[in-house]
Scaffold this motif. Structure first.
Motif, mmCIF file in Angstrom:
data_model
loop_
_atom_site.group_PDB
_atom_site.id
_atom_site.type_symbol
_atom_site.label_atom_id
_atom_site.label_comp_id
_atom_site.label_asym_id
_atom_site.label_seq_id
_atom_site.Cartn_x
_atom_site.Cartn_y
_atom_site.Cartn_z
ATOM 1 N N THR A 88 39.664 48.854 32.523
ATOM 2 C CA THR A 88 38.385 49.269 32.223
ATOM 3 C C THR A 88 38.768 50.066 30.908
ATOM 4 O O THR A 88 37.762 49.726 29.617
ATOM 5 C CB THR A 88 37.372 50.119 32.925
ATOM 6 N N VAL A 89 39.422 50.924 30.650
ATOM 7 C CA VAL A 89 39.664 51.686 29.461
ATOM 8 C C VAL A 89 40.031 50.992 28.294
ATOM 9 O O VAL A 89 39.612 51.166 27.129
ATOM 10 C CB VAL A 89 40.623 52.829 29.865
ATOM 11 N N PHE A 90 41.220 49.736 28.629
ATOM 12 C CA PHE A 90 41.677 49.122 27.439
ATOM 13 C C PHE A 90 40.890 47.773 27.270
ATOM 14 O O PHE A 90 40.857 47.390 26.337
ATOM 15 C CB PHE A 90 43.287 48.775 27.912
ATOM 16 N N PHE A 138 43.289 52.901 40.091
ATOM 17 C CA PHE A 138 44.149 53.060 38.688
ATOM 18 C C PHE A 138 44.241 51.910 38.040
ATOM 19 O O PHE A 138 44.002 51.890 36.689
ATOM 20 C CB PHE A 138 45.410 53.655 39.195
ATOM 21 N N VAL A 139 44.302 50.795 38.628
ATOM 22 C CA VAL A 139 44.627 49.689 37.803
ATOM 23 C C VAL A 139 43.210 49.168 37.205
ATOM 24 O O VAL A 139 42.907 48.815 35.707
ATOM 25 C CB VAL A 139 45.065 48.439 38.642
ATOM 26 N N TRP A 140 42.198 49.137 37.916
ATOM 27 C CA TRP A 140 40.752 48.971 37.209
ATOM 28 C C TRP A 140 40.444 49.818 36.492
ATOM 29 O O TRP A 140 39.828 49.439 35.367
ATOM 30 C CB TRP A 140 39.792 49.196 38.648
#
Length: 69
Positions: free
Chosen positions: A65-67, A59-61
């Motif tokens: 990646t998204v931001f 989830f953190v990854w």
């Protein structure tokens, strides 16, 4: 008669002994089962924590990646 009374007393004593043995066996089974269940629950908890940490890391990854691209 007297012999019947003695026979009854002997049978009652025998039954009491058998009940005591049964109770001991039940106690042994209970404590063994509790110990095994405790071990099983502990290992399940470890698995849940491991999976949880892995999911959280993913989830953190994903957020990173998204931001941050």
């Amino acid at each position: 008669s007297m012999s019947d009374e003695i026979k009854n007393k002997l049978e009652i004593t025998e039954m009491k002994g058998e009940l005591k043995l049964l109770n001991q066996k039940i106690d042994t089974i209970k404590s063994n089962d509790l110990w095994h269940m405790e071990k099983a629950i502990n290992s399940i908890q470890k698995i849940i924590w491991t999976v949880g940490v892995m999911v959280f890391a993913q989830f953190v990854w994903l957020i990173k990646t998204v931001f941050m691209g």
